[in-house]
Design a protein around this motif. Structure first.
Motif, PDB file in Angstrom:
ATOM      1  N   ILE A 198       0.838  -1.202   0.000  1.00 32.40           N
ATOM      2  CA  ILE A 198       0.000   0.000   0.000  1.00 32.40           C
ATOM      3  C   ILE A 198       0.875   1.256   0.000  1.00 32.40           C
ATOM      4  O   ILE A 198       0.643   2.205  -0.755  1.00 32.40           O
ATOM      5  CB  ILE A 198      -0.947  -0.026   1.220  1.00 32.40           C
ATOM      6  CG1 ILE A 198      -2.074  -1.048   0.970  1.00 32.40           C
ATOM      7  CG2 ILE A 198      -1.506   1.361   1.533  1.00 32.40           C
ATOM      8  CD1 ILE A 198      -2.946  -1.342   2.186  1.00 32.40           C
ATOM      9  N   GLN A 199       1.890   1.226   0.830  1.00 32.88           N
ATOM     10  CA  GLN A 199       2.795   2.375   0.938  1.00 32.88           C
ATOM     11  C   GLN A 199       3.545   2.596  -0.372  1.00 32.88           C
ATOM     12  O   GLN A 199       3.618   3.720  -0.877  1.00 32.88           O
ATOM     13  CB  GLN A 199       3.783   2.103   2.080  1.00 32.88           C
ATOM     14  CG  GLN A 199       4.372   3.344   2.703  1.00 32.88           C
ATOM     15  CD  GLN A 199       3.316   4.239   3.335  1.00 32.88           C
ATOM     16  OE1 GLN A 199       2.564   3.794   4.181  1.00 32.88           O
ATOM     17  NE2 GLN A 199       3.235   5.493   2.909  1.00 32.88           N
ATOM     18  N   GLU A 200       4.064   1.512  -0.941  1.00 32.16           N
ATOM     19  CA  GLU A 200       4.829   1.609  -2.187  1.00 32.16           C
ATOM     20  C   GLU A 200       3.946   2.110  -3.331  1.00 32.16           C
ATOM     21  O   GLU A 200       4.384   2.913  -4.153  1.00 32.16           O
ATOM     22  CB  GLU A 200       5.435   0.234  -2.524  1.00 32.16           C
ATOM     23  CG  GLU A 200       6.121   0.119  -3.865  1.00 32.16           C
ATOM     24  CD  GLU A 200       7.336   1.009  -4.032  1.00 32.16           C
ATOM     25  OE1 GLU A 200       7.838   1.540  -3.007  1.00 32.16           O
ATOM     26  OE2 GLU A 200       7.779   1.217  -5.180  1.00 32.16           O
ATOM     27  N   THR A 201       2.700   1.653  -3.364  1.00 28.76           N
ATOM     28  CA  THR A 201       1.764   2.078  -4.411  1.00 28.76           C
ATOM     29  C   THR A 201       1.532   3.594  -4.337  1.00 28.76           C
ATOM     30  O   THR A 201       1.480   4.275  -5.365  1.00 28.76           O
ATOM     31  CB  THR A 201       0.423   1.321  -4.264  1.00 28.76           C
ATOM     32  OG1 THR A 201       0.690  -0.085  -4.209  1.00 28.76           O
ATOM     33  CG2 THR A 201      -0.517   1.607  -5.419  1.00 28.76           C
ATOM     34  N   ALA A 202       1.414   4.102  -3.120  1.00 29.47           N
ATOM     35  CA  ALA A 202       1.223   5.552  -2.940  1.00 29.47           C
ATOM     36  C   ALA A 202       2.506   6.326  -3.247  1.00 29.47           C
ATOM     37  O   ALA A 202       2.461   7.411  -3.827  1.00 29.47           O
ATOM     38  CB  ALA A 202       0.758   5.851  -1.516  1.00 29.47           C
ATOM     39  N   ASN A 203       3.641   5.769  -2.877  1.00 26.14           N
ATOM     40  CA  ASN A 203       4.917   6.464  -3.119  1.00 26.14           C
ATOM     41  C   ASN A 203       5.262   6.532  -4.601  1.00 26.14           C
ATOM     42  O   ASN A 203       5.749   7.541  -5.092  1.00 26.14           O
ATOM     43  CB  ASN A 203       6.069   5.750  -2.403  1.00 26.14           C
ATOM     44  CG  ASN A 203       5.955   5.849  -0.892  1.00 26.14           C
ATOM     45  OD1 ASN A 203       5.192   6.662  -0.378  1.00 26.14           O
ATOM     46  ND2 ASN A 203       6.689   5.017  -0.183  1.00 26.14           N
ATOM     47  N   LYS A 204       4.992   5.424  -5.289  1.00 26.84           N
ATOM     48  CA  LYS A 204       5.463   5.270  -6.659  1.00 26.84           C
ATOM     49  C   LYS A 204       5.013   6.402  -7.571  1.00 26.84           C
ATOM     50  O   LYS A 204       5.775   6.909  -8.382  1.00 26.84           O
ATOM     51  CB  LYS A 204       4.962   3.925  -7.207  1.00 26.84           C
ATOM     52  CG  LYS A 204       5.691   3.454  -8.433  1.00 26.84           C
ATOM     53  CD  LYS A 204       5.079   2.158  -8.952  1.00 26.84           C
ATOM     54  CE  LYS A 204       5.876   0.935  -8.519  1.00 26.84           C
ATOM     55  NZ  LYS A 204       5.328  -0.307  -9.143  1.00 26.84           N
ATOM     56  N   ILE A 205       3.743   6.824  -7.397  1.00 23.59           N
ATOM     57  CA  ILE A 205       3.180   7.789  -8.346  1.00 23.59           C
ATOM     58  C   ILE A 205       3.678   9.212  -8.112  1.00 23.59           C
ATOM     59  O   ILE A 205       3.293  10.119  -8.833  1.00 23.59           O
ATOM     60  CB  ILE A 205       1.641   7.777  -8.329  1.00 23.59           C
ATOM     61  CG1 ILE A 205       1.129   7.928  -6.898  1.00 23.59           C
ATOM     62  CG2 ILE A 205       1.090   6.524  -8.944  1.00 23.59           C
ATOM     63  CD1 ILE A 205       0.315   9.147  -6.704  1.00 23.59           C
ATOM     64  N   GLN A 206       4.533   9.391  -7.118  1.00 28.75           N
ATOM     65  CA  GLN A 206       5.125  10.714  -6.968  1.00 28.75           C
ATOM     66  C   GLN A 206       6.321  10.858  -7.915  1.00 28.75           C
ATOM     67  O   GLN A 206       6.816  11.967  -8.133  1.00 28.75           O
ATOM     68  CB  GLN A 206       5.528  10.958  -5.514  1.00 28.75           C
ATOM     69  CG  GLN A 206       4.427  10.555  -4.539  1.00 28.75           C
ATOM     70  CD  GLN A 206       4.233  11.509  -3.389  1.00 28.75           C
ATOM     71  OE1 GLN A 206       5.023  12.422  -3.164  1.00 28.75           O
ATOM     72  NE2 GLN A 206       3.162  11.332  -2.642  1.00 28.75           N
TER      73      GLN A 206
END
Lengths: 248, 248
Positions: free
Chosen positions: A194-202
């Motif tokens: 979940i964290q990686e999914t949110a981070n990735k799109i930055q």
């Protein structure tokens, strides 16, 4: 110092009161709420009132009530000379019939009791006139590093986009939690993903970041997955997989 | 030291190779891939081969290929005495017909070229026998702090849950980006909200964290929002709003 009066006793109003009070560039003159008990806890910091007749003078009146209450309340303070702004993402600036008016919308999901640092919260602001804009921008910049000029049309669109990336995303988390619970899997297993999914799109556009069986049109895995789901989950899985397969 | 041979030349294999190589508890003996050019860059670190006949001996053979290739490849190394494990979330352990077999599934979305720290990536592991489990657990713990025993049924469910919290969440971000782009709003305005939405559920269950017009059954805002959306967005908005309104 910008003299500010805050109107409202809810979640956002409470967080704004603390932030206004802490800023060295802002003088929080007064807090108004229809029900005094909701703002009682602020009494030590700043004068509070439940009477609009007692409302003092200020540069800016910030209405942080529920959407339904904005228009009525703004009308009742029409005699005031200050800039009257509301804080809603969904409400048009034009519902304010005050002489000087604007919008001061912080885009974040506020939880009662959870501390908020406004520094990184985007403020979307709008006024009719340039001098009003400069005033409102100064207020926003006293709280946050992220201030965006935005008209009512854009703001309403943004508010809709926020439903997708916040409410609907949280619902996806919720389905993930259901599946875990039904199978005695600790939900925390999914936290890093979940964290990686949110981070990735930055760093990567969501379009480029899209992966998974629907994106690959991997029919075998799609069919396997559907077998694992209950009826409601299956309908959502089907619709979103089709959307991903078709559009991207 | 655990002697490991890695089979595969893709994204995950590449990240695993680096992690195995770095660990003081692991001896990465060899990397195999059908196409040598895909693993050429590892040549300086460890012997590479494209011939299964040249495969050396090891405690564990880690198959990190595409799902479709696992069964065939595992069959071709049936003569080996080591523990043969695959790394897939969706594939049953039983597709491995090797004497000693297991699953070694890291739950994360890997992007080519983006550095991975395995430390916080959950490894879901499965074997038939206790001594094999201890061996595989030691390997997993050499890379990560988060190791979960999980049978094939649970793992497949988890893999489905991962589609919701990763692929579908990313698609929600993608719709958010579309709405922003169509209205000349910088998508970065939504970053803090996206981050907060992901952070929140580490302290609060997604069911408790659910907010928004659908949760409030706020028909006025729901109707307003639908007017702002295109046909496909509207269908998704409608379905997810109904699900949130009905179930929570």
């Amino acid at each position: 110092m910008i003299r500010v009066i805050l109107l409202g006793g809810g979640n956002l109003a409470s967080h704004l009161a603390t932030a206004f009070f802490k800023s060295s560039k802002i003088e929080l003159v007064q807090i108004y709420n229809r029900t005094l008990s909701n703002i009682k806890e602020k009494e030590n910091l700043v004068p509070i009132t439940d009477s609009l007749e007692e409302l003092l003078d200020a540069h800016i009146y910030v209405i942080a009530t529920s959407d339904d209450a904005i228009e009525k309340l703004a009308n009742k303070i029409k005699s005031k000379n200050g800039l009257v702004v509301h804080t809603s993402g969904a409400i048009d600036q034009s519902v304010l019939q005050n002489e000087r008016k604007g919008v001061f919308y912080p885009l974040q999901s506020f939880t009662k009791g959870v501390k908020v640092s406004f520094e990184n919260i985007p403020f979307c602001i709008e006024t009719d006139k340039d001098d009003e804009f400069i005033l409102l921008e100064t207020l926003a910049k006293a709280l946050s590093n992220k201030v965006y000029p935005m008209d009512s049309t854009q703001r309403k669109k943004l508010h809709t986009a926020a439903v997708f990336v916040n409410n609907f995303v949280n619902y996806m988390y919720s389905i993930g939690e259901d599946i875990c619970e039904e199978n005695r899997i600790p939900f925390e297993v999914l936290y890093p993903l979940i964290q990686e999914t949110a981070n990735k799109i930055q760093n990567l556009s969501p379009k480029e970041a899209q992966t998974g069986p629907a994106k690959r049109k991997d029919k075998k895995t799609l069919a396997l997955h559907k077998k694992e789901l209950n009826t409601e989950q299956k309908i959502i899985y089907q619709l979103l997989s089709e959307a991903i397969s078709n559009n991207r």
